[in-house]
Design a protein around this motif. Structure first.
Motif, short mmCIF file in Angstrom:
data_model
loop_
_atom_site.label_atom_id
_atom_site.label_comp_id
_atom_site.label_asym_id
_atom_site.label_seq_id
_atom_site.Cartn_x
_atom_site.Cartn_y
_atom_site.Cartn_z
N LEU A 218 0.83 -1.21 0.00
CA LEU A 218 0.00 0.00 0.00
C LEU A 218 0.87 1.26 0.00
CD1 LEU A 218 -2.72 -1.12 2.56
CD2 LEU A 218 -3.17 -0.45 0.18
N TYR A 219 1.95 1.23 0.77
CA TYR A 219 2.86 2.38 0.81
C TYR A 219 3.53 2.60 -0.54
CZ TYR A 219 7.16 4.97 1.69
OH TYR A 219 8.20 5.87 1.61
N LYS A 220 4.00 1.52 -1.15
CA LYS A 220 4.66 1.65 -2.45
C LYS A 220 3.71 2.14 -3.53
CE LYS A 220 8.49 -1.67 -1.98
NZ LYS A 220 9.54 -0.87 -2.64
N ASP A 221 2.42 1.87 -3.33
CA ASP A 221 1.41 2.31 -4.29
C ASP A 221 0.86 3.71 -3.94
OD1 ASP A 221 0.12 1.74 -6.70
OD2 ASP A 221 -1.69 1.00 -5.69
N GLY A 222 1.44 4.33 -2.90
CA GLY A 222 1.04 5.67 -2.52
C GLY A 222 -0.28 5.77 -1.78
N LYS A 223 -0.73 4.65 -1.21
CA LYS A 223 -2.04 4.64 -0.54
C LYS A 223 -1.94 5.01 0.93
CE LYS A 223 -4.02 3.09 -4.31
NZ LYS A 223 -4.92 3.95 -5.12
N ILE A 224 -0.80 4.75 1.56
CA ILE A 224 -0.61 5.09 2.97
C ILE A 224 0.77 5.70 3.15
CG2 ILE A 224 -2.15 3.26 3.79
CD1 ILE A 224 0.31 1.62 4.54
N GLY A 225 1.02 6.28 4.31
CA GLY A 225 2.30 6.92 4.58
C GLY A 225 3.30 5.97 5.24
N ARG A 226 4.55 6.41 5.33
CA ARG A 226 5.61 5.60 5.91
C ARG A 226 5.32 5.26 7.37
NH1 ARG A 226 10.91 4.57 4.65
NH2 ARG A 226 10.80 5.93 2.83
N GLU A 227 4.73 6.21 8.10
CA GLU A 227 4.46 5.98 9.52
C GLU A 227 3.45 4.85 9.72
OE1 GLU A 227 1.65 8.98 7.87
OE2 GLU A 227 3.84 8.74 7.87
N ASP A 228 2.55 4.69 8.75
CA ASP A 228 1.57 3.59 8.83
C ASP A 228 2.25 2.24 8.69
OD1 ASP A 228 -0.83 5.24 9.01
OD2 ASP A 228 -0.39 5.80 6.95
N VAL A 229 3.28 2.19 7.82
CA VAL A 229 4.04 0.95 7.65
C VAL A 229 4.79 0.62 8.92
CG1 VAL A 229 5.84 -0.21 6.32
CG2 VAL A 229 4.28 1.38 5.18
N SER A 230 5.39 1.62 9.54
CA SER A 230 6.15 1.41 10.78
C SER A 230 5.29 0.81 11.87
CB SER A 230 6.75 2.74 11.25
OG SER A 230 7.62 3.26 10.27
N LEU A 242 10.77 -10.41 10.18
CA LEU A 242 11.06 -8.98 10.09
C LEU A 242 12.09 -8.71 9.00
CD1 LEU A 242 10.53 -6.17 11.22
CD2 LEU A 242 12.32 -6.59 12.93
N ASP A 243 13.12 -9.55 8.93
CA ASP A 243 14.15 -9.40 7.89
C ASP A 243 13.54 -9.59 6.50
OD1 ASP A 243 16.09 -8.92 9.77
OD2 ASP A 243 16.87 -10.97 9.77
N LEU A 244 12.63 -10.55 6.37
CA LEU A 244 11.99 -10.79 5.08
C LEU A 244 11.11 -9.61 4.67
CD1 LEU A 244 11.00 -14.56 5.38
CD2 LEU A 244 12.64 -13.59 3.79
N LEU A 245 10.43 -9.02 5.63
CA LEU A 245 9.59 -7.86 5.31
C LEU A 245 10.46 -6.69 4.86
CD1 LEU A 245 6.75 -6.75 5.19
CD2 LEU A 245 6.98 -6.05 7.59
N GLU A 246 11.59 -6.48 5.53
CA GLU A 246 12.50 -5.42 5.13
C GLU A 246 13.07 -5.71 3.74
OE1 GLU A 246 15.31 -5.25 8.30
OE2 GLU A 246 13.98 -4.11 9.63
N PHE A 247 13.34 -6.99 3.46
CA PHE A 247 13.82 -7.41 2.15
C PHE A 247 12.81 -7.06 1.06
CE2 PHE A 247 13.51 -11.05 -0.89
CZ PHE A 247 14.66 -10.81 -1.61
N LEU A 248 11.54 -7.37 1.31
CA LEU A 248 10.49 -7.08 0.33
C LEU A 248 10.28 -5.56 0.16
CD1 LEU A 248 7.84 -9.78 1.32
CD2 LEU A 248 9.27 -9.75 -0.73
N SER A 249 10.43 -4.83 1.23
CA SER A 249 10.22 -3.38 1.16
C SER A 249 11.29 -2.69 0.34
CB SER A 249 10.16 -2.78 2.56
OG SER A 249 11.43 -2.84 3.19
N GLU A 250 12.45 -3.35 0.16
CA GLU A 250 13.55 -2.76 -0.60
C GLU A 250 13.50 -3.12 -2.08
OE1 GLU A 250 16.96 -4.21 1.43
OE2 GLU A 250 16.61 -3.02 3.23
N ALA A 251 12.56 -3.96 -2.49
CA ALA A 251 12.47 -4.36 -3.89
C ALA A 251 12.18 -3.15 -4.75
CB ALA A 251 11.36 -5.39 -4.06
#
Length: 253
Positions: A218-230, A242-251
């Motif tokens: 949702l964040y990458k698609d501009g639907k929510i802000g960074r603070e919502d992801v946090s 947690l490492d896998l989620l960070e890995f996906l967020s860097e794609a």
């Protein structure tokens, strides 16, 4: 340590020792050395008439030829392994080989034929979750190859459900991560966040992770802000997830 293991195998001289050494060569990418040792073993086991060992050798030689992109030779060897195991009445092992043969058929570009082969096997293994999971993962590979990502996600879901509480679950989960990574790379964010609720509801113990994946998309698609992801990330206690989620967020492309 390979030289030490080679000396140990030479000293022991058993089928099991040589078989594991040949497999080790394969894993290390020394395919010709692996094939040479398997050929030696095949000759020895044929003289002894050890049919199960012969089937194992044929199957593993087939894997090597698959790695070498020699698909026809791989299928030839797997057909030999299948014939031996079928004669021995090893139904589960026969199904395992047929699933892999369908995967090789897909690798050869014969997708319709591969799907038909998998469909033939599926009714025969309805009581075997391990094999059902493998079939769904081959379907996943087929759909991912065709960029039918929503269908690929569904197949990952089925594979994970069938593999739950087995050693195969990690394989199915890793396949899901591969698909999600590819989708993130190709900006398929909407497909990701529209399908994550399936996984959240199916795997309650991983709810926070899948909610986090949805939030990242949702964040990458501009639907929510960074603070919502946090907010979602802080709910995940498992370090690996947690490492896998960070890995996906860097794609990114």
């Amino acid at each position: 340590k390979i030289e030490e293991f080679e000396k140990l195998v030479e000293a022991v001289g058993s089928f099991e020792a040589k078989y594991h050494l040949a497999d080790l060569y394969y894993l290390l990418g020394e395919l010709e050395k692996s094939l040479d040792l398997y050929r030696e073993l095949l000759e020895e086991e044929t003289e002894k008439g050890n049919l199960e060992n012969i089937a194992k050798i044929y199957y593993n030689m087939g894997l090597i030829h698959e790695e070498l992109l020699e698909y026809e030779k791989a299928l030839e060897l797997m057909n030999k392994a299948e014939k031996v195991l079928d004669d021995l009445g090893k139904e589960e092992d026969v199904a395992q080989i047929r699933i892999h043969k369908a995967y090789i058929t897909f690798e050869m570009g014969e997708i319709s034929k591969a799907k038909a082969q998998l469909a033939r096997i599926l009714p025969q293994v309805l009581g075997n979750n391990h094999l059902r999971a493998q079939i769904h993962l081959v379907f996943e590979e087929i759909f991912e190859d065709k960029e039918s990502y929503e269908a690929a996600l569904h197949e990952c879901l089925y594979a994970m459900l069938h593999a739950r509480n087995t050693e195969y679950f990690d394989v199915a989960f890793d396949s899901l991560i591969d698909v999600l990574w590819q989708m993130m790379m190709e900006d398929q964010f909407e497909v990701v966040y529209n399908n994550m609720d399936m996984f959240t509801n199916a795997f309650e113990d991983m709810r926070e992770f899948f909610e986090g994946v949805k939030a990242v998309a949702l964040y990458k698609d501009g639907k929510i802000g960074r603070e919502d992801v946090s907010e979602y990330i802080t709910k995940i206690d498992d370090r690996r997830l947690l490492d896998l989620l960070e890995f996906l967020s860097e794609a990114e492309l």
